[in-house]
Design a protein around this motif. Structure first.
Motif, PDB file in Angstrom:
ATOM      1  N   GLU C   6       0.824  -1.313   0.172  1.00 61.66           N
ATOM      2  CA  GLU C   6      -0.058  -0.109   0.019  1.00 61.66           C
ATOM      3  C   GLU C   6       0.805   1.449  -0.079  1.00 61.66           C
ATOM      4  OE1 GLU C   6      -3.315  -1.352  -1.022  1.00 61.66           O
ATOM      5  OE2 GLU C   6      -3.265   0.739  -0.260  1.00 61.66           O
ATOM      6  N   ARG C   7       1.962   1.332   0.863  1.00 63.01           N
ATOM      7  CA  ARG C   7       2.786   2.305   0.904  1.00 63.01           C
ATOM      8  C   ARG C   7       3.481   2.536  -0.541  1.00 63.01           C
ATOM      9  NH1 ARG C   7       6.274   0.941   5.660  1.00 63.01           N
ATOM     10  NH2 ARG C   7       7.837   2.246   4.632  1.00 63.01           N
ATOM     11  N   ILE C   8       4.015   1.670  -1.060  1.00 60.26           N
ATOM     12  CA  ILE C   8       4.605   1.728  -2.395  1.00 60.26           C
ATOM     13  C   ILE C   8       3.646   2.335  -3.418  1.00 60.26           C
ATOM     14  CG2 ILE C   8       6.058   0.577  -4.045  1.00 60.26           C
ATOM     15  CD1 ILE C   8       6.629  -1.515  -2.213  1.00 60.26           C
ATOM     16  N   ARG C   9       2.318   1.720  -3.305  1.00 60.20           N
ATOM     17  CA  ARG C   9       1.361   2.288  -4.311  1.00 60.20           C
ATOM     18  C   ARG C   9       1.127   3.578  -4.204  1.00 60.20           C
ATOM     19  NH1 ARG C   9      -3.797  -0.334  -6.209  1.00 60.20           N
ATOM     20  NH2 ARG C   9      -2.956  -2.356  -4.940  1.00 60.20           N
ATOM     21  N   GLU C  10       1.174   4.282  -2.982  1.00 59.50           N
ATOM     22  CA  GLU C  10       0.693   5.526  -2.583  1.00 59.50           C
ATOM     23  C   GLU C  10       2.337   6.398  -2.883  1.00 59.50           C
ATOM     24  OE1 GLU C  10      -1.678   4.770   1.284  1.00 59.50           O
ATOM     25  OE2 GLU C  10       0.090   6.068   1.565  1.00 59.50           O
ATOM     26  N   ALA C  11       3.164   6.044  -2.906  1.00 62.28           N
ATOM     27  CA  ALA C  11       4.420   6.889  -3.103  1.00 62.28           C
ATOM     28  C   ALA C  11       4.728   6.860  -4.393  1.00 62.28           C
ATOM     29  CB  ALA C  11       5.757   6.192  -2.434  1.00 62.28           C
ATOM     30  N   LEU C  12       4.527   5.905  -5.405  1.00 66.33           N
ATOM     31  CA  LEU C  12       4.991   5.533  -6.717  1.00 66.33           C
ATOM     32  C   LEU C  12       3.755   5.863  -7.585  1.00 66.33           C
ATOM     33  CD1 LEU C  12       7.546   3.039  -6.283  1.00 66.33           C
ATOM     34  CD2 LEU C  12       7.848   5.245  -6.353  1.00 66.33           C
ATOM     35  N   ALA C  13       2.454   6.272  -7.042  1.00 70.09           N
ATOM     36  CA  ALA C  13       1.399   6.409  -7.863  1.00 70.09           C
ATOM     37  C   ALA C  13       1.385   7.091  -9.157  1.00 70.09           C
ATOM     38  CB  ALA C  13       0.056   6.604  -7.207  1.00 70.09           C
ATOM     39  N   SER C  14       2.343   8.238  -8.865  1.00 65.96           N
ATOM     40  CA  SER C  14       2.290   9.014  -9.843  1.00 65.96           C
ATOM     41  C   SER C  14       3.371   8.615 -10.999  1.00 65.96           C
ATOM     42  CB  SER C  14       3.048  10.500  -9.572  1.00 65.96           C
ATOM     43  OG  SER C  14       4.184  10.168  -8.661  1.00 65.96           O
ATOM     44  N   ARG C  15       4.355   8.015 -10.414  1.00 67.94           N
ATOM     45  CA  ARG C  15       5.327   7.678 -11.668  1.00 67.94           C
ATOM     46  C   ARG C  15       4.867   6.212 -12.137  1.00 67.94           C
ATOM     47  NH1 ARG C  15      10.146   8.951  -7.774  1.00 67.94           N
ATOM     48  NH2 ARG C  15       8.619   8.805  -6.316  1.00 67.94           N
ATOM     49  N   LEU C  36      14.387   3.967 -13.756  1.00 69.17           N
ATOM     50  CA  LEU C  36      15.714   4.329 -12.887  1.00 69.17           C
ATOM     51  C   LEU C  36      15.196   5.064 -11.258  1.00 69.17           C
ATOM     52  CD1 LEU C  36      18.921   5.669 -14.774  1.00 69.17           C
ATOM     53  CD2 LEU C  36      18.647   3.907 -12.841  1.00 69.17           C
ATOM     54  N   GLU C  37      14.277   5.997 -11.847  1.00 67.07           N
ATOM     55  CA  GLU C  37      13.445   6.441 -10.568  1.00 67.07           C
ATOM     56  C   GLU C  37      12.753   5.381  -9.570  1.00 67.07           C
ATOM     57  OE1 GLU C  37      11.491   9.949 -12.142  1.00 67.07           O
ATOM     58  OE2 GLU C  37      10.700  10.259 -10.184  1.00 67.07           O
ATOM     59  N   VAL C  38      12.166   4.783 -10.265  1.00 67.29           N
ATOM     60  CA  VAL C  38      11.386   3.899  -9.549  1.00 67.29           C
ATOM     61  C   VAL C  38      12.289   2.728  -8.848  1.00 67.29           C
ATOM     62  CG1 VAL C  38       9.688   1.912  -9.853  1.00 67.29           C
ATOM     63  CG2 VAL C  38       9.130   4.055 -10.909  1.00 67.29           C
ATOM     64  N   ALA C  39      13.222   2.409  -9.439  1.00 65.37           N
ATOM     65  CA  ALA C  39      14.103   1.317  -8.926  1.00 65.37           C
ATOM     66  C   ALA C  39      14.968   1.874  -7.614  1.00 65.37           C
ATOM     67  CB  ALA C  39      15.016   0.704  -9.782  1.00 65.37           C
ATOM     68  N   GLY C  40      15.320   3.267  -7.866  1.00 65.86           N
ATOM     69  CA  GLY C  40      16.001   3.972  -7.013  1.00 65.86           C
ATOM     70  C   GLY C  40      15.374   4.044  -5.488  1.00 65.86           C
ATOM     71  N   ALA C  41      13.805   4.523  -6.020  1.00 66.50           N
ATOM     72  CA  ALA C  41      12.954   4.651  -4.742  1.00 66.50           C
ATOM     73  C   ALA C  41      12.612   3.374  -3.878  1.00 66.50           C
ATOM     74  CB  ALA C  41      11.476   5.222  -5.200  1.00 66.50           C
ATOM     75  N   LEU C  42      12.401   2.208  -4.910  1.00 63.47           N
ATOM     76  CA  LEU C  42      12.369   0.914  -4.191  1.00 63.47           C
ATOM     77  C   LEU C  42      13.733   0.648  -3.345  1.00 63.47           C
ATOM     78  CD1 LEU C  42      10.638  -1.116  -7.107  1.00 63.47           C
ATOM     79  CD2 LEU C  42       9.675  -0.608  -4.962  1.00 63.47           C
ATOM     80  N   LYS C  43      14.791   0.936  -3.822  1.00 63.91           N
ATOM     81  CA  LYS C  43      15.678   0.547  -2.990  1.00 63.91           C
ATOM     82  C   LYS C  43      16.178   1.068  -1.875  1.00 63.91           C
ATOM     83  CE  LYS C  43      20.793  -0.649  -2.974  1.00 63.91           C
ATOM     84  NZ  LYS C  43      22.099  -0.291  -3.978  1.00 63.91           N
ATOM     85  N   GLU C  44      16.110   2.754  -1.948  1.00 70.48           N
ATOM     86  CA  GLU C  44      16.287   3.693  -0.903  1.00 70.48           C
ATOM     87  C   GLU C  44      15.307   3.676   0.182  1.00 70.48           C
ATOM     88  OE1 GLU C  44      19.508   4.840  -0.831  1.00 70.48           O
ATOM     89  OE2 GLU C  44      19.761   4.135  -2.823  1.00 70.48           O
TER      90      GLU C  44
END
Lengths: 408, 171, 164
Positions: C6-15, C36-44
């Motif tokens: 759920e948190r990922i869905r909210e954070a990355l919904a725009s991208r 790259l952005e999404v992968a970076g967000a997932l990692k960090e």
């Protein structure tokens, strides 16, 4: 010889940076690199400065073959991925197809698959440790462990018909049930295991030469290991107890009581010891599973699902519906609904994942195998650089690179 | 024969004593060579596991004299091609075979080396006899150790019965 | 589904274009430029520290032709995420994850040689499972399975396959 042979690879470096270093080619036909890995190393005396690892000499086109066969026909192909523990590959693939089809396997199959997966894991670790020890010169330990592995092969040949590449898993269950006396022989082999492996421990564990060659060689930190994609015994040897059997339990692992052995500094000695302890844990699990099989695991091995399980032969010869069902299953393959799935099992080397894409037919649209050995080869240069040329032998032995899995 | 009768074959005047000695020499050399094979196990794939099994107890190729593997082509005489040979590996295999000295024999171990196995695609060589001459084919996926030993015994029969030229092309 | 998803869905919904859950794995459909952005967000941000796999699916004759698929695993949350991006045959370029994960090197090389996907940022896209001189991308649907490209000439009596 006047035949000019082409070079199949392009090394990352062909000229040394310094005046006093040499570039040496190791492999691919080399006893220590298990015959399919080539390393181009820049050496400063005996020390490796840079290593460029080349795999792909056993690339047999598994994924392309998959697109031309039915879902059932792939079972022998997946066997030959990690051929040392072929049953684990069978069950991981069948699990992936069953997930996509929405099939739940029977309890007896669940326990049997877990038992055989652990049995295969023992065979794989025996092969890895035996080969690693032989390459260091410990021929006696090799002979003990390979003899034990031979017991396991013959025993599995009683069950499946083949010694090495079993093709025993089926979508929806297993090929056949246990023959009489199989479990009794299993107990005999496990007792023999304790004896032989105890002797190998005695020969090797506190051996000065072994410790000098394996301790503090090819150390890997946990952060490095995760960054380079290591899973399985190599990751566990760095100190973290990450094991898919505990973290995301599948098959019957949630009902078993077992520990996850970890190492301390991720060197060759830790990897050797983690594998030895994992074999002991597998034996412990097998004994629990034999009891579970008697208590809760009676019943059929195949699910009653005509979409993928072949009907019994008497019905096939007796009634037309079963005949047509059998015909369509064999000629067209089980109709798997459209979709995609990624299922990972903990194989002897780490996370073995199958990514299947189906467009609703009897043949897959795409099958991709996430092979742990391939990923481990990506980071192998980190374990070789800075150490000596002679350390390549034990390091490779402890990574357990299986060519069929690495190159697919 | 009198000086007026012509020989049965005009090209070579065979001497019975020479032929007798050459045949006995062939038998002796054949016996020595067949029981002291130095294999070069060119191991690539799953058949390598059966190769390990056949080299150790209880199947043991040492009983047949074919135990000591030599991992350099200069010192070996039997090239055992164990496992699938892919097109990437083919130049390496050919180079190793070319570097071996006469007499040399090739044993194709497993069905992938014999005919490509069930890998009928862009990557696998459909049988190593496309690139090297093969003496014995041992099919199986992988072959049981007993089959491998049978293959080695057939190779030994072949070596025993073949001609071993050690001095020139006649003796 | 689970709280992390759920948190990922909210954070990355725009991208991310579409977010769904399939058989326990969160699936994010993204544009090729956003990977790259999404992968970076997932990692960090979400601690997806283990990069499992990158592969591609050839959807010939649909356009865009290729779908590049990445899988990530979090050793902390014990969950998996799949990221997918469609790229066209004319310009099969996506960002490379070699800056984030070391394991991406080999896997991107394999995806490149099998499908022809170009990973910008990965300087080393040499063939890894195939050999120098191999022409074409074998896992594409228009590469015939049995077309061999031998490196070594065959002996007499065997026909060399016709040239590429």
């Amino acid at each position: 010889m006047d035949l000019k042979l082409p070079n199949p690879i392009r090394p990352a470096f062909t000229k040394s940076e310094r005046e006093d270093t040499t570039i040496v080619n190791i492999g691919p036909s080399h006893p220590a690199t298990h015959g399919t890995i080539q390393i181009v190393a820049e050496l400063d005396g005996e020390r490796i400065l840079r290593a460029d690892v080349h795999c792909g000499y056993l690339h047999r086109g598994f994924e392309k073959e998959c697109e031309a066969h039915t879902w059932h026909n792939l079972i022998p192909y997946v066997d030959r991925l990690n051929y040392c523990s072929a049953l684990i590959n069978n069950f991981a693939y069948c699990d992936a197809v069953e997930t996509l089809m929405g099939i739940e396997i029977t309890p007896r199959t669940k326990y049997l698959r877990t038992l055989l997966a652990e049995y295969s894991r023992i065979a794989d670790h025996l092969t890895c440790v035996a080969a690693a020890l032989m390459e260091l010169g410990a021929m006696t330990a090799f002979l003990y462990l390979v003899m034990l592995r031979d017991y396991i092969y013959e025993h599995l040949a009683d069950l499946t018909g083949a010694r090495l590449t079993y093709s025993y898993g089926r979508i929806g269950g297993l090929a056949r049930d246990l023959p009489d006396g199989w479990l009794k022989r299993l107990e005999e082999i496990l007792v023999q295991y304790d004896d032989f492996v105890g002797r190998v421990h005695g020969l090797v564990d506190r051996n000065r030469i072994f410790i000098d060659r394996m301790r503090n060689v090819a150390c890997l930190s946990t952060a490095d290991a995760v960054n380079w994609g290591y899973t399985g015994p190599i990751l566990r040897s760095t100190g973290v107890p990450r094991d898919l059997r505990k973290d995301t339990p599948y098959l019957a692992y949630a009902e078993l009581d077992f520990e996850v052995p970890t190492g301390i500094k991720g060197d060759n000695y830790d990897r050797y010891y983690v594998r030895m302890r994992e074999m002991d844990e597998s034996v412990h699990m097998i004994r629990q599973l034999v009891d579970l099989l008697q208590e809760k695991g009676q019943g059929p091995i195949n699910v009653e699902d005509r979409r993928c399980v072949l009907p019994p032969k008497q019905l096939v010869y007796g009634e037309i519906e079963s005949l047509i069902n059998h015909f369509k299953l064999v000629m067209e393959g089980p109709q798997v609904p459209a979709g995609e799935v990624y299922v990972a099992h903990e194989s002897a080397n780490g996370e073995l994942g199958f990514y299947l894409v189906s467009t609703g037919g009897g043949t897959p649209y795409k099958v991709h195998c996430r092979a742990p050995s391939f990923v481990h080869m990506g980071g192998a240069h980190r374990m070789l650089e800075g150490y000596q040329l002679a350390d390549i032998v034990p390091t490779f032995g402890s990574i357990n690179m299986i060519g069929g899995e690495c190159d697919r | 024969m009198s000086s007026r009768t012509i020989p049965i074959r005009p090209e070579t005047q065979k001497s019975a004593a020479f032929e007798y000695i050459a045949t006995r020499k062939d038998e002796l050399i054949g016996w020595a060579r067949k029981f002291s094979l130095f294999p070069y196990p060119f191991v690539t794939a799953c058949c390598g596991m059966e190769f390990m099994s056949v080299s150790s107890t209880p199947y043991d190729t040492d009983r047949f004299g074919a135990a000591l593997p030599r991992f350099t082509p200069r010192q070996s005489d039997l090239l055992m091609v164990v496992g699938t040979i892919t097109h990437k590996q083919a130049p390496v295999l050919l180079k190793v075979w070319e570097q071996m000295c006469e007499p040399k024999w090739v044993l194709a171990f497993g069905v992938c080396a014999t005919s490509g196995g069930f890998y009928n695609n862009y990557a696998a060589v459909q049988g190593i006899d496309r690139i090297l001459p093969v003496d014995v084919y041992v099919p199986g996926c992988p072959p049981r150790p007993e089959m491998v030993i049978d293959g080695i015994m057939k190779l030994q029969d072949k070596i025993a019965n073949q001609q071993h030229l050690i001095v020139n092309d006649r003796f | 589904m689970s709280a992390i998803f759920e948190r990922i869905r909210e954070a990355l919904a725009s991208r991310a274009g579409e977010v769904s859950v399939a058989h326990g794995v969160l699936v994010l459909q993204v544009a090729p430029g956003a990977v790259l952005e999404v992968a970076g967000a997932l990692k960090e941000d979400f601690r997806f520290d283990l990069f499992l796999d990158v592969t591609a699916v050839d959807w010939l004759p649909r356009e865009p032709r290729f779908e590049v698929v990445w899988h990530f695993y979090s050793t902390m949350h014990k969950l998996r995420v799949r990221v997918k991006a469609r790229v066209a045959e004319a310009e099969p370029v996506v960002g490379s994850l070699t800056g984030l994960y070391g394991s991406a090197h080999f896997m991107e090389r394999e995806c490149h040689e099998m499908y022809g996907i170009v990973f910008s940022g990965n300087a080393d896209l040499r063939p890894i499972l195939l050999y120098e001189g191999f022409k074409g991308h074998p896992l594409r649907k228009d590469y015939p399975k049995e077309r061999e490209q031998p490196l070594v000439p065959y002996r007499e009596g065997y026909e060399m396959p016709g040239g590429e």
